[in-house]
Design a protein around this motif. Structure first.
Motif, PDB file in Angstrom:
ATOM      1  N   PHE A 143     102.564  35.620  43.333  1.00 26.83           N
ATOM      2  CA  PHE A 143     102.195  34.950  42.224  1.00 26.83           C
ATOM      3  C   PHE A 143     100.885  34.200  42.200  1.00 26.83           C
ATOM      4  O   PHE A 143      99.961  34.471  41.201  1.00 26.83           O
ATOM      5  N   ILE A 144     100.451  33.509  43.371  1.00 22.80           N
ATOM      6  CA  ILE A 144      99.241  32.927  43.488  1.00 22.80           C
ATOM      7  C   ILE A 144      98.064  33.935  43.418  1.00 22.80           C
ATOM      8  O   ILE A 144      97.011  33.914  42.606  1.00 22.80           O
ATOM      9  N   ALA A 145      98.206  35.120  44.202  1.00 22.45           N
ATOM     10  CA  ALA A 145      97.369  36.203  43.914  1.00 22.45           C
ATOM     11  C   ALA A 145      97.112  36.745  42.651  1.00 22.45           C
ATOM     12  O   ALA A 145      96.011  37.150  42.107  1.00 22.45           O
ATOM     13  N   GLY A 146      98.304  36.975  41.949  1.00 22.75           N
ATOM     14  CA  GLY A 146      98.207  37.462  40.787  1.00 22.75           C
ATOM     15  C   GLY A 146      97.466  36.528  39.695  1.00 22.75           C
ATOM     16  O   GLY A 146      96.623  37.234  38.842  1.00 22.75           O
ATOM     17  N   LEU A 147      97.628  35.045  39.789  1.00 17.30           N
ATOM     18  CA  LEU A 147      96.769  34.100  39.092  1.00 17.30           C
ATOM     19  C   LEU A 147      95.112  34.431  39.125  1.00 17.30           C
ATOM     20  O   LEU A 147      94.660  34.144  38.239  1.00 17.30           O
ATOM     21  N   GLN A 148      94.861  34.833  40.286  1.00 15.71           N
ATOM     22  CA  GLN A 148      93.481  34.619  40.564  1.00 15.71           C
ATOM     23  C   GLN A 148      92.962  36.027  39.808  1.00 15.71           C
ATOM     24  O   GLN A 148      91.724  36.180  39.603  1.00 15.71           O
ATOM     25  N   HIS A 149      93.534  37.020  39.377  1.00 10.00           N
ATOM     26  CA  HIS A 149      93.197  38.006  38.446  1.00 10.00           C
ATOM     27  C   HIS A 149      92.949  37.719  37.093  1.00 10.00           C
ATOM     28  O   HIS A 149      92.408  38.574  36.336  1.00 10.00           O
ATOM     29  N   LEU A 150      93.635  36.578  36.740  1.00 14.00           N
ATOM     30  CA  LEU A 150      93.401  36.353  35.432  1.00 14.00           C
ATOM     31  C   LEU A 150      91.982  35.304  35.181  1.00 14.00           C
ATOM     32  O   LEU A 150      91.572  34.721  35.961  1.00 14.00           O
ATOM     33  N   LEU A 158      98.946  29.614  31.317  1.00 12.65           N
ATOM     34  CA  LEU A 158     100.325  30.049  32.103  1.00 12.65           C
ATOM     35  C   LEU A 158     100.849  29.092  32.913  1.00 12.65           C
ATOM     36  O   LEU A 158     102.035  28.879  32.746  1.00 12.65           O
ATOM     37  N   VAL A 159      99.791  28.443  33.807  1.00 13.09           N
ATOM     38  CA  VAL A 159     100.741  27.530  34.581  1.00 13.09           C
ATOM     39  C   VAL A 159     101.059  26.312  33.824  1.00 13.09           C
ATOM     40  O   VAL A 159     102.415  25.686  34.355  1.00 13.09           O
ATOM     41  N   LEU A 160     100.490  25.788  32.977  1.00 12.86           N
ATOM     42  CA  LEU A 160     100.700  24.547  32.316  1.00 12.86           C
ATOM     43  C   LEU A 160     102.253  24.913  31.465  1.00 12.86           C
ATOM     44  O   LEU A 160     102.970  24.140  31.464  1.00 12.86           O
ATOM     45  N   ALA A 181      95.550  29.305  19.797  1.00 10.99           N
ATOM     46  CA  ALA A 181      94.798  29.812  20.889  1.00 10.99           C
ATOM     47  C   ALA A 181      95.472  29.962  21.947  1.00 10.99           C
ATOM     48  O   ALA A 181      95.465  30.863  22.888  1.00 10.99           O
ATOM     49  N   VAL A 182      96.425  28.768  22.404  1.00  8.49           N
ATOM     50  CA  VAL A 182      97.266  28.663  23.505  1.00  8.49           C
ATOM     51  C   VAL A 182      98.263  29.786  23.687  1.00  8.49           C
ATOM     52  O   VAL A 182      98.341  30.451  24.490  1.00  8.49           O
ATOM     53  N   LYS A 183      98.968  30.139  22.504  1.00 10.25           N
ATOM     54  CA  LYS A 183      99.765  30.937  22.295  1.00 10.25           C
ATOM     55  C   LYS A 183      99.375  32.479  22.554  1.00 10.25           C
ATOM     56  O   LYS A 183      99.858  33.364  23.216  1.00 10.25           O
ATOM     57  N   GLY A 184      97.999  32.611  22.042  1.00 13.04           N
ATOM     58  CA  GLY A 184      97.336  34.059  22.364  1.00 13.04           C
ATOM     59  C   GLY A 184      96.981  34.155  23.737  1.00 13.04           C
ATOM     60  O   GLY A 184      97.096  35.162  24.387  1.00 13.04           O
ATOM     61  N   ALA A 185      96.220  33.001  24.466  1.00 14.17           N
ATOM     62  CA  ALA A 185      96.092  33.154  25.822  1.00 14.17           C
ATOM     63  C   ALA A 185      97.299  33.337  26.613  1.00 14.17           C
ATOM     64  O   ALA A 185      97.235  34.070  27.604  1.00 14.17           O
ATOM     65  N   LEU A 186      98.404  32.687  26.657  1.00 14.22           N
ATOM     66  CA  LEU A 186      99.636  32.733  27.253  1.00 14.22           C
ATOM     67  C   LEU A 186     100.127  34.258  27.207  1.00 14.22           C
ATOM     68  O   LEU A 186     100.473  34.811  28.069  1.00 14.22           O
ATOM     69  N   GLN A 187     100.254  34.857  25.938  1.00 20.03           N
ATOM     70  CA  GLN A 187     100.612  36.141  25.753  1.00 20.03           C
ATOM     71  C   GLN A 187      99.748  37.202  26.425  1.00 20.03           C
ATOM     72  O   GLN A 187     100.320  37.811  27.337  1.00 20.03           O
ATOM     73  N   ARG A 188      98.481  36.996  26.614  1.00 16.73           N
ATOM     74  CA  ARG A 188      97.519  38.020  27.299  1.00 16.73           C
ATOM     75  C   ARG A 188      97.767  37.688  28.805  1.00 16.73           C
ATOM     76  O   ARG A 188      97.775  38.642  29.675  1.00 16.73           O
ATOM     77  N   ALA A 189      97.841  36.543  29.263  1.00 15.21           N
ATOM     78  CA  ALA A 189      98.004  36.156  30.798  1.00 15.21           C
ATOM     79  C   ALA A 189      99.473  36.539  31.435  1.00 15.21           C
ATOM     80  O   ALA A 189      99.418  37.293  32.242  1.00 15.21           O
ATOM     81  N   ARG A 190     100.436  36.454  30.450  1.00 14.09           N
ATOM     82  CA  ARG A 190     101.497  37.206  30.819  1.00 14.09           C
ATOM     83  C   ARG A 190     101.769  38.575  31.193  1.00 14.09           C
ATOM     84  O   ARG A 190     102.174  39.343  32.131  1.00 14.09           O
ATOM     85  N   GLN A 192      98.958  40.494  31.823  1.00 13.11           N
ATOM     86  CA  GLN A 192      98.086  40.770  32.861  1.00 13.11           C
ATOM     87  C   GLN A 192      98.901  40.380  34.330  1.00 13.11           C
ATOM     88  O   GLN A 192      98.546  41.134  35.208  1.00 13.11           O
ATOM     89  N   LEU A 193      99.317  39.231  34.448  1.00 15.25           N
ATOM     90  CA  LEU A 193     100.170  38.879  35.633  1.00 15.25           C
ATOM     91  C   LEU A 193     101.167  40.050  35.820  1.00 15.25           C
ATOM     92  O   LEU A 193     101.215  40.205  36.933  1.00 15.25           O
ATOM     93  N   ARG A 194     102.002  40.379  34.972  1.00 14.30           N
ATOM     94  CA  ARG A 194     102.857  41.378  35.182  1.00 14.30           C
ATOM     95  C   ARG A 194     102.290  42.802  36.050  1.00 14.30           C
ATOM     96  O   ARG A 194     102.955  43.318  36.970  1.00 14.30           O
TER      97      ARG A 194
END
Length: 333
Positions: A143-150, A158-160, A181-190, A192-194
């Motif tokens: 999970f931590i490594a995946g976050l570093q790609h965002l 995503l963390v918040l 903007a938060v909703k859009g960023a969260l959708q993209r982050a989810r 990419q994290l997958r």
């Protein structure tokens, strides 16, 4: 938080300030670690956050909770650090032997492990009602490594939202942006994290039956230099990673090739392993003894990621100062 304690802190009472922030210290450090991927950087950002809170306490209006205010400061300090042109990944180490060609070269070379002992010090790790991850699931290495790609703001969003469970409007206030903007960023982050994270069901949960025996068998094989014994414990698609070195090896054959070359260099050198835990996984402080010398000195930290009854990943963090962060000795005799 009592109003009296807050008022005393605002007048410069350091003890009152400590009473306010101490319950949040350990969770703030973990929050910084999730965004930065580095325990050393997280320690620095924690100190910067507390200093900024001390200096800016008069600006805390009480419209949000003190905890949310502290998270706002910590998040923005982390984002500033990631934008800082002076922040550079550590240089890759020069191996004392010629390693075989890796399966790939990773780009998250600054990743560091996080001691489970620090997780146990968090007063309240229960995420908010809108969280999608369990607290400990959200500190696993994958999970931590995946976050570093965002991108940093996506990772923070995503963390918040998904780890801490803050509502979108509160996250928008923390980041100085809009709810849209938060909703859009969260959708993209989810999305990419997958792409960068193993499925949660592929990773053994702490306390599973293999969590006790499998690490012991690995430690025996590793300290004996038993390459066949190590390889027998791996899944077919296992990974060997060695941050800050970019070399990553996948599959039994590739990992065996690395350990064969490593074993030739190792020669009469001996390793000692001391059990610990990191990122909810079994881990070992690694110590190396040179021929003719009685003391073994730190040689990094090994973290095992189990899957079913095998090891899916070996992450050998090569920093010589890492055992110190885990309360392990400076040398072993």
């Amino acid at each position: 938080m009592s109003q009296d304690t807050l008022e005393r802190a605002r007048t410069g009472d350091e003890q009152a300030f400590r009473e306010l922030v101490e319950p949040h210290r350990h969770e703030l450090r973990l929050h910084c670690y999730r965004i930065l991927g580095s325990l050393a950087d997280a320690e620095d950002m924690l100190q910067e956050t507390l200093l900024a809170a001390w200096r800016g306490l008069d600006g805390f209006a009480g419209r949000a909770s003190l905890r949310a205010w502290l998270y706002r400061i910590a998040t923005n300090r982390c984002l500033n650090a990631l934008r800082d042109a002076g922040r550079r990944p550590p240089p890759p180490p020069s191996p004392p032997f010629d390693p075989p060609e890796p399966t790939r070269r990773g780009d998250v070379t600054w990743l560091q492990p996080y001691p489970d002992a620090l997780l146990d010090q968090i007063v309240d790790s229960t995420p908010g009602p809108e969280a999608r991850y369990e607290s400990r699931e959200a500190v696993e290495l994958a999970f931590i490594a995946g976050l570093q790609h965002l991108p940093p703001r996506q990772a923070a969003t995503l963390v918040l939202r998904d780890v801490l469970g803050y509502p979108a409007d509160e996250v928008a206030a923390m980041l100085g942006t809009s709810t849209t903007a938060v909703k859009g960023a969260l959708q993209r982050a989810r999305a990419q994290l997958r792409q960068h994270r193993a499925a949660p069901e592929d990773v053994a949960r702490p306390g599973s039956p293999q969590d006790g025996d499998l690490p012991r068998r690995f430690a025996d094989a590793f300290t004996d230099g038993d390459i066949e014994g190590i390889i027998a414990l791996l899944t077919d698609d296992a990974w060997l990673n060695m941050p800050p070195a970019p070399h990553e090896y996948q599959g039994r054959a590739a990992i065996a090739g690395f350990f064969t070359v490593f074993g030739a260099w190792r020669g009469r050198r001996r390793f000692r392993l001391i059990a610990t835990r990191a990122n909810t996984h079994p881990a070992f402080g690694c110590y190396l003894t040179e021929p003719g010398r009685p003391a073994a000195h730190p040689a990094g930290l090994l973290v095992l990621t189990p899957r079913d009854d095998r090891i899916h990943a070996i992450t050998w963090f090569l920093g010589t100062d890492l055992p110190r962060h885990f309360g392990l000795p400076a040398t072993v005799t």
